[in-house]
Design an enzyme around this catalytic site. Sequence first.
Site, PDB file in Angstrom:
ATOM      1  N   SER A   1       0.842  -1.186   0.000  1.00 44.08           N
ATOM      2  CA  SER A   1       0.000   0.000   0.000  1.00 44.08           C
ATOM      3  C   SER A   1       0.877   1.237   0.000  1.00 44.08           C
ATOM      4  O   SER A   1       2.074   1.163   0.254  1.00 44.08           O
ATOM      5  CB  SER A   1      -0.904   0.022   1.230  1.00 44.08           C
ATOM      6  OG  SER A   1      -0.097   0.251   2.372  1.00 44.08           O
ATOM      7  N   LYS A   2       0.227   2.341  -0.272  1.00 48.14           N
ATOM      8  CA  LYS A   2       0.957   3.597  -0.397  1.00 48.14           C
ATOM      9  C   LYS A   2       1.765   3.887   0.871  1.00 48.14           C
ATOM     10  O   LYS A   2       2.889   4.367   0.802  1.00 48.14           O
ATOM     11  CB  LYS A   2      -0.050   4.722  -0.641  1.00 48.14           C
ATOM     12  CG  LYS A   2       0.513   5.827  -1.483  1.00 48.14           C
ATOM     13  CD  LYS A   2      -0.583   6.756  -1.895  1.00 48.14           C
ATOM     14  CE  LYS A   2      -0.028   7.866  -2.778  1.00 48.14           C
ATOM     15  NZ  LYS A   2      -1.077   8.723  -3.278  1.00 48.14           N
ATOM     16  N   ARG A   3       1.177   3.554   2.008  1.00 44.27           N
ATOM     17  CA  ARG A   3       1.860   3.821   3.267  1.00 44.27           C
ATOM     18  C   ARG A   3       3.172   3.045   3.371  1.00 44.27           C
ATOM     19  O   ARG A   3       4.060   3.387   4.116  1.00 44.27           O
ATOM     20  CB  ARG A   3       0.953   3.444   4.443  1.00 44.27           C
ATOM     21  CG  ARG A   3       0.113   4.613   4.924  1.00 44.27           C
ATOM     22  CD  ARG A   3      -0.674   4.224   6.140  1.00 44.27           C
ATOM     23  NE  ARG A   3      -1.507   3.059   5.862  1.00 44.27           N
ATOM     24  CZ  ARG A   3      -1.608   2.019   6.661  1.00 44.27           C
ATOM     25  NH1 ARG A   3      -0.928   1.976   7.780  1.00 44.27           N
ATOM     26  NH2 ARG A   3      -2.395   1.003   6.344  1.00 44.27           N
TER      27      ARG A   3
END
Length: 473
Positions: free
Chosen positions: A254-256
């Site tokens: 994920s982006k995180r």
Amino acid sequence: MKPTVRTRIAPSPTGFLHLGTARTALYSWAYARHHGGQFVLRIEDTDVARSTQDSVQQILDSMDWLGLQYDEGPVYQMQRLDRYHAVAEAMIAAGTAYRCYCTPEELDAMREAQRARGEKTHYDRRWRPMPGKRLPPPPEGVQPVVRFCNPEDGIVNWDDLVKGAISISNHEIDDLIILRPAAADAPAGSLGVPTYNFAVVVDDWDMGITHVFRGDEHINNTPWQINIFRALGAPLPQFGHCPIILGDDGQKLSKRRGAVSVTAYEEAGYLPEAMLNYLARLGWSHGDDELFTREQMVQWFDGSHLARSPAQWDPAKLAWVNAHYIKQADDARLARLVQAQLASRGVLADDLVQLAQATALFKDRCSTVVELADWLAMFFVPVAPAEADLQAHVTDLVRPALHSLRDALAGAPWDKAGIAAAIKQTLAAHGLKMPQLAPALRVLVCGRAQTPSVDAVLSLFSRDAVLQRLQHV
Ligand code: GLU
């Protein structure tokens, strides 16, 4: 006769092209190419609030950058509303869909009551026409949704190309909304925007899609879609649901947890052929092969050997694959990429011939174009050697030799051989060895103590630039 293989990728333009979508695009493309079929790009923009033109452009750019050429499209779902409405009307007429006038408040109350009875929440089919059932008159001022008459009994099963046999009981799924309500001020009887599960079926049917590869987050949608295909009398495509990609920490990518967009890797200096190779291997195998060309992938990708369990994103392996393709890449092409990379840092490097020569010298030690640009920047901007390097290498022992070398270089023929001869002569005159002088020369001219062969590197600078960097020793 078997129908021509037709595959598609159907991203929603609500952000960048995700690596997972890029991988399914690659599988769909390769599968179509393997079978001499066609590959279609469809933009699923029915989530009007979240879809943007900017995102469409990013998707198109990423597909282009990856070199995943589509034979048809982009087809935009929002340009096909009339078609979805016509199919929905036909289904209503055939009794496989119906208008439902429940308000959100009624639906909330329905679910509340179900929870109170300890039931799983579901739509209770109150507006579904049934033999002998009397429906109330449609209430004033409520724009209905259209729901699909999901079969009440039986089992939906399919042989998934990735996961094998899957079956789900129709008891598990209720009457799906296929059209959202029309706008509040639309004339009575107007139809709204289709939901994903409906538009996808109409499109896959109309486009003659024979094989659907997509992420396994859609497995729960597939039974509805299969039921709708059947209700329409449309041929069923084969489905292949690819597992999600995990980050290197074992959690969903994920982006995180780092970059998840194709664009981010382009910007970070990865080559498209490396991304394709790496993405292909992430969830598919051909024996022990780790490195293969697009052509080999097309030749080998027949839908078998797709992994059932999630693959883990491995930045180190991607860097290794990229380093391989950088070594193989044409110097002039890399030079243009480095030029663009330097330009984004405000560094003007207009001599592409010089850049290509420098690229040839440095590319073996780089795993990204960004690293290559980090090296080649020294030809265009002053270097700032680390104090520790200066102290370690530019010592009193070598300083006199550096002075002489500067004088020798001022008159030497300005090429690798001429520079090598000047260095050799200086070493002899000062009784020094190459490993004593070369690091000092590198630190001063290149800013780092390790470089490829120093005479070759120096020959790529102008004489003036080298003399200038050796000036204050
Ligand atoms: N728009 C859907 C998505 O981006 C497409 C899924 C499908 O391929 O059916 O996940």
